[in-house]
Design a protein around this motif. Structure first.
Motif, mmCIF file in Angstrom:
data_model
loop_
_atom_site.group_PDB
_atom_site.id
_atom_site.type_symbol
_atom_site.label_atom_id
_atom_site.label_comp_id
_atom_site.label_asym_id
_atom_site.label_seq_id
_atom_site.Cartn_x
_atom_site.Cartn_y
_atom_site.Cartn_z
ATOM 1 N N THR A 186 0.831 -1.104 -0.231
ATOM 2 C CA THR A 186 -0.381 -0.103 0.163
ATOM 3 C C THR A 186 1.125 1.373 0.251
ATOM 4 O OG1 THR A 186 -0.006 -0.086 2.122
ATOM 5 C CG2 THR A 186 -1.860 -1.021 1.000
ATOM 6 N N GLY A 187 1.689 0.732 -0.607
ATOM 7 C CA GLY A 187 3.034 2.309 -0.341
ATOM 8 C C GLY A 187 3.712 2.710 0.518
ATOM 9 N N HIS A 188 4.231 1.805 1.743
ATOM 10 C CA HIS A 188 5.336 1.771 2.458
ATOM 11 C C HIS A 188 6.886 1.206 1.790
ATOM 12 C CE1 HIS A 188 1.531 2.526 4.323
ATOM 13 N NE2 HIS A 188 1.776 3.745 4.333
ATOM 14 N N LEU A 189 8.036 1.736 2.613
ATOM 15 C CA LEU A 189 8.873 0.903 2.790
ATOM 16 C C LEU A 189 8.478 0.655 2.690
ATOM 17 C CD1 LEU A 189 10.762 0.523 0.617
ATOM 18 C CD2 LEU A 189 12.451 2.864 1.857
ATOM 19 N N VAL A 190 9.106 -0.993 3.768
ATOM 20 C CA VAL A 190 9.072 -1.798 4.849
ATOM 21 C C VAL A 190 10.003 -2.579 5.128
ATOM 22 C CG1 VAL A 190 7.834 -3.318 6.706
ATOM 23 C CG2 VAL A 190 6.742 -1.663 5.278
ATOM 24 N N PHE A 191 11.005 -2.934 6.256
ATOM 25 C CA PHE A 191 12.422 -2.929 6.761
ATOM 26 C C PHE A 191 12.323 -4.465 7.814
ATOM 27 C CE2 PHE A 191 13.666 0.551 4.894
ATOM 28 C CZ PHE A 191 15.256 0.412 3.752
ATOM 29 N N SER A 192 12.541 -5.289 7.109
ATOM 30 C CA SER A 192 12.367 -6.489 8.635
ATOM 31 C C SER A 192 13.565 -7.068 9.145
ATOM 32 C CB SER A 192 11.089 -6.891 9.056
ATOM 33 O OG SER A 192 10.770 -7.218 10.023
ATOM 34 N N THR A 193 13.347 -7.840 10.180
ATOM 35 C CA THR A 193 14.437 -9.124 10.226
ATOM 36 C C THR A 193 13.413 -10.405 10.158
ATOM 37 O OG1 THR A 193 14.504 -9.552 12.153
ATOM 38 C CG2 THR A 193 16.040 -7.421 10.998
ATOM 39 N N LEU A 194 14.435 -11.500 10.209
ATOM 40 C CA LEU A 194 13.693 -12.592 10.257
ATOM 41 C C LEU A 194 14.742 -13.718 11.006
ATOM 42 C CD1 LEU A 194 11.299 -13.803 6.760
ATOM 43 C CD2 LEU A 194 10.873 -14.304 9.236
ATOM 44 N N HIS A 195 14.781 -14.868 11.371
ATOM 45 C CA HIS A 195 15.724 -15.851 11.179
ATOM 46 C C HIS A 195 15.708 -17.430 10.195
ATOM 47 C CE1 HIS A 195 17.186 -13.992 15.550
ATOM 48 N NE2 HIS A 195 15.827 -14.158 15.692
ATOM 49 N N THR A 196 16.159 -17.023 9.054
ATOM 50 C CA THR A 196 16.704 -17.715 8.561
ATOM 51 C C THR A 196 18.445 -17.834 7.899
ATOM 52 O OG1 THR A 196 16.340 -16.529 6.502
ATOM 53 C CG2 THR A 196 14.582 -17.747 7.426
#
Length: 576
Positions: A420-430
């Protein structure tokens, strides 16, 4: 010649000399040995030093000969951590005179690392002083000197440093104000306790530690620093100070000093040399008392741009292209302690301009960055990642950081925010970059949503850098080289290592280097995601398009002489 000779020595007092062994084994030419003995008589130097200084035999060959002939193990001291209490059995002056260091004790048997295991005077004196029978192991002179400098300094630092500590050098701050006397019990506000805690904080900052561990045991309090990802002992204050030190930590962290049964979490700040450093505190009840772990969060380490973190230029260029997208989601993966948060904070600092509204939801907030709105998760009152993220979306954000995607609701909300038009950053444990796609699918996110929103996924690790002050060229042992799953054409057995010095405290490593693999999602990768192809097929496709694996990036660090092959194999595993 075997260990029984040493048992015999303890009863009869007879032991062959280094010269005897060299002569019997024909390790050096007789003329060279005679010349070395003459030099010993005229100079008063140790025969061992003369042999090495005159290059009559290499230290590696000498250790090998002695170990084989005497059936005594050779020990690499750089990879061994002696017990400080055992170190104290032998005075420093005696350790320096005989070039030995005690490393362990079982009952009345003391294991002693020696440069010359045939030194009768050393064996006799240390047996008399410690009242222990001596079991020698062989180590190099360089390693023993570095170990003496490192471990004996730990013992004397406590008394000397407490006496010399400037009480104004460290200022502890809680809720933006200096700490004041609280009338706390157990002497927590006594000057020696305050100085002790301030000393530990100051030393940890100076030594670039990321964590401080206060660990109570039945007979002592052990304080350890995590430096370059590895724990090492720093201080061992008297057992009687345990309660006061833990109470002092609780006071400055504004925790309940009367609660000793439940875990507690807190924060405080410290000022050192015009630097303001945040500390995150975790208190955990244990059998012998409460253990405290302080995470050191130095905001000066968060710089704008990935080039400061040590990534290769290719990875930086690909990551820069990904974060310049107007919307979508970028995932950074890796195990705990791999530098994911530092990477994301560096990116946010780079994107932090007056034209952007950057908002985060984190658990916990590690670094407080001016100009960025940061929200702390509180699960106990219902403020979860997903709930916080939904509220953030009503705040008109441009860039969003979700500390970690842990559950299906957070995963679904993050992906839809990216659409919906946002730049999203996040983390995952892989384990790798391609594995992030499968992880999102496992959380119930539809493949077409992942394909439409995902810009890139990365995986990263931190490898220790060779200390530049004691770096020297070396030949990689066959047993290490043969552990490589594949060998590029450019790879040879010539490399570098740190031999240990004051600057690296005898470890041979100082600082860490970030290595990364980055998988950019294009139309072909999108098709693979939509058709639910496996992680290995996605990775194979990405590699055909030029993705350099994390293992290959780490090998490049070895090729450039920045790290060792052992460190590459320890941290970065190759995946087909």
């Amino acid at each position: 010649m075997t260990w029984s000779l040493y048992v015999n020595f303890m009863t009869t007092g007879f032991l062959p000399t280094l010269a005897d062994v060299l002569k019997q084994t024909n390790s050096i030419a007789p003329a060279d040995l005679d010349r070395a003995i003459e030099l010993q008589k005229s100079s008063g130097k140790k025969l061992l030093h003369i042999l090495l200084d005159e290059q009559m035999i290499s230290e590696h060959d000498l250790i090998f000969r002695l170990s084989l002939t005497l059936a005594i193990p050779a020990l690499n001291l750089l990879s061994y951590k002696p017990d400080i209490e055992v170190i104290k059995l032998v005075p420093r002056k005696l350790a320096e005179r005989y070039e030995v260091i005690p490393i362990s004790r079982i009952g009345k048997t003391l294991t002693l690392a020696m440069s010359d295991p045939l030194d009768m005077a050393a064996l006799d004196d240390i047996k008399r002083i410690t009242s222990c029978s001596i079991r020698p192991v062989i180590s190099s002179l360089k390693d023993i000197h570095a170990a003496i400098e490192t471990f004996y300094n730990q013992d004397i630092r406590l008394e000397e440093a407490l006496a010399d500590l400037d009480p104004e050098s460290v200022t502890v701050v809680t809720q933006e104000r200096p700490t004041e006397d609280s009338g706390a019990p157990h002497g927590a506000d006594d000057a020696p306790v305050i100085k002790m805690v301030n000393l530990v904080i100051e030393e940890a900052i100076k030594m670039r530690a990321s964590d401080i561990h206060f660990e109570p045991f039945a007979d002592r309090l052990r304080i350890r620093f995590r430096i370059d990802g590895v724990l090492q002992e720093a201080f061992a204050p008297p057992k009687e100070m345990t309660s006061s030190i833990l109470t002092r930590i609780k006071i400055i962290s504004e925790l309940d000093i009367t609660e000793k049964r439940l875990p507690q979490d807190g924060r405080f700040k410290a000022h050192l040399n015009d630097r303001e450093i945040d500390f995150r505190v975790s208190i955990l009840p244990t059998y012998h008392g409460e253990k405290a772990v302080l995470r050191i969060l130095d905001r000066t380490s968060i710089r704008s741009g990935l080039e400061y973190l040590g990534f290769s230029k290719k990875c930086i260029d690909e990551f820069e292209r990904a974060v310049q997208k107007p919307y979508g989601i970028v995932l950074v993966t890796g195990p705990t302690g791999s530098g994911k948060s530092t990477t994301l904070y560096s990116i946010l600092s780079q994107l932090n301009t007056k034209e952007r509204n950057i908002t985060t939801v984190e658990d916990p907030i590690e670094y407080q960055i001016h100009g960025i709105t940061q929200t702390q998760v509180h699960n106990d009152i219902g403020l979860t990642f997903a709930g916080g993220l939904r509220s953030i979306l009503r705040q008109s954000p441009d860039v969003i950081l979700v500390g970690e995607i842990r559950d299906p609701e957070t995963a679904d909300t993050s992906v839809k925010a990216a659409l919906t038009g946002h730049l999203v950053f996040s983390t995952l444990h892989t384990n790798n970059a391609a594995g992030a796609v499968a992880r999102l699918m496992d959380m119930g996110v539809e493949p077409f949503l992942i394909a439409s929103s995902l810009i890139a996924t990365t995986a990263q690790r931190l490898v220790r850098k060779i200390c530049p002050d004691c770096r020297e060229q070396t030949k990689i042992p066959n047993e290490v080289f043969n552990r490589l799953p594949f060998k590029p054409e450019w790879l040879t057995q010539d490399g570098y290592k740190g031999v240990g010095c004051k600057q690296c405290m005898g470890k041979g490593y100082r600082g860490r280097l970030a290595v990364m693999e980055i998988l950019t999602v294009d139309e072909e990768i999108q098709r693979l995601i939509i058709t639910r192809q496996s992680t290995s097929e996605i990775e194979t496709c990405a590699r055909k398009k030029g993705m350099t694996s994390l293992f290959e990036n780490a090998l490049e660090g070895f090729q450039k002489g920045l790290t060792t092959l052992e460190e590459v194999l320890r941290v970065a595993t190759f995946q087909e």
